[in-house]
Motif scaffolding. Structure first.
Motif, PDB file in Angstrom:
ATOM      1  N   CYS A   1       0.816  -1.313   0.171  1.00  0.00           N
ATOM      2  CA  CYS A   1      -0.055  -0.006  -0.093  1.00  0.00           C
ATOM      3  C   CYS A   1       0.772   1.307  -0.058  1.00  0.00           C
ATOM      4  O   CYS A   1       1.856   1.558   0.717  1.00  0.00           O
TER       5      CYS A   1
ATOM      6  N   CYS B   1      -2.926   3.732   4.711  1.00  0.00           N
ATOM      7  CA  CYS B   1      -2.614   2.470   4.751  1.00  0.00           C
ATOM      8  C   CYS B   1      -2.527   2.240   6.292  1.00  0.00           C
ATOM      9  O   CYS B   1      -2.784   0.882   6.774  1.00  0.00           O
TER      10      CYS B   1
ATOM     11  N   ALA C   1      -0.894  -4.029  -0.847  1.00  0.00           N
ATOM     12  CA  ALA C   1      -1.799  -3.124  -1.611  1.00  0.00           C
ATOM     13  C   ALA C   1      -3.105  -4.038  -1.908  1.00  0.00           C
ATOM     14  O   ALA C   1      -3.060  -5.304  -2.129  1.00  0.00           O
TER      15      ALA C   1
END
Length: 193
Positions: free
Chosen positions: A95, A185, A192
Motif C-alpha cells: 500500500c 494504509c 496493496a
C-alpha cells in the motif's frame, strides 16, 4: 675567450616541494573514490561538488535511484528511510508503494544533479551505494522529504545513523498528521489492494 659554461642539469628524480606533494595527495584522494564510484569522506562524508556532479538517471522505486557518478551508473539506496515495496522479488506490492515511487520520480527526475553523502557503510548487501541524497541546487534533503510527506517510514540500521534522529522526527510528524502511508494504509508493510 672564456670557457663554455657547464649546463646545470636537473636530476631525473627531483623532489617536489612539500605543498605540491600535499596537493597531489589530496587530489588523488578525491579522484580515486570518484573513479571507483564512491564518495570520499570529508566534513562529514560529503562529496565536494567541484569533484563531480552526480546526476539522476532513473528512479527504481521510492527509496532507490540510479545515479551517474563519473562514468558509472550506481544504484543508490537512500539511507534511513523505507518506502513501501513495489519491486521486491519475494514481497507483494505494498500500500502506497506506487505513490512513493511517483513522488521520488517527481522530486528526482532524470537529469537532476544531486549531492550524495555517505555514512559509515558504503554499500548494502545487494551492492547498492548507501547515501543521503540532496537535490541540487535547492538543497532539498530527499530522504527527509520522503519521511516528512508520509511516503516513507524511518529505517535505522546501525552504524548508518548520522541523520537517524532527523528522519525519525520527520516520520513522526507525518504519522501525527496521518500523511501519506500513515493515513492511507495505517502504516508501513500493508499489502496493496
Amino acid at each position: 675567450m672564456s670557457a663554455p659554461r657547464a649546463r646545470h642539469r636537473t636530476p631525473a628524480r627531483s623532489r617536489l616541494p612539500r605543498p605540491a606533494v600535499a596537493a597531489l595527495v589530496t587530489a588523488v584522494a578525491l579522484v580515486v573514490p570518484v573513479v571507483a564510484g564512491c564518495s570520499p569522506p570529508s566534513g562529514p562524508h560529503a562529496v565536494p561538488s567541484e569533484v563531480r556532479e552526480p546526476t539522476v538517471v532513473e528512479v527504481v522505486d521510492g527509496d532507490t535511484v540510479v545515479v551517474r557518478v563519473g562514468r558509472v551508473d550506481e544504484h543508490v539506496r537512500l539511507i534511513g528511510v523505507d518506502t513501501p515495496e513495489t519491486k521486491h522479488p519475494s514481497k507483494p506490492v505494498e500500500c502506497f508503494g506506487r505513490e512513493a515511487s511517483a513522488f521520488t520520480r517527481a522530486v528526482l527526475p532524470p537529469g537532476t544533479v544531486v549531492r550524495l553523502e555517505r555514512d559509515v557503510e558504503e554499500r548494502d548487501p545487494y551492492g547498492r551505494l548507501l547515501a543521503y541524497v540532496w537535490r541540487q541546487p535547492d538543497g532539498v534533503f530527499v530522504n527527509r522529504e520522503l519521511a516528512e510527506q508520509g511516503y516513507a517510514a524511518p529505517l535505522t540500521i546501525p552504524p548508518n545513523v548520522a541523520h537517524a534522529d532527523e528522519l525519525v522526527a520527520a516520520a513522526t510528524r507525518a504519522r501525527e498528521r496521518s500523511a501519506g502511508l500513515w493515513g492511507a494504509c495505517g502504516g508501513p508493510g500493508v499489502p496493496a489492494r
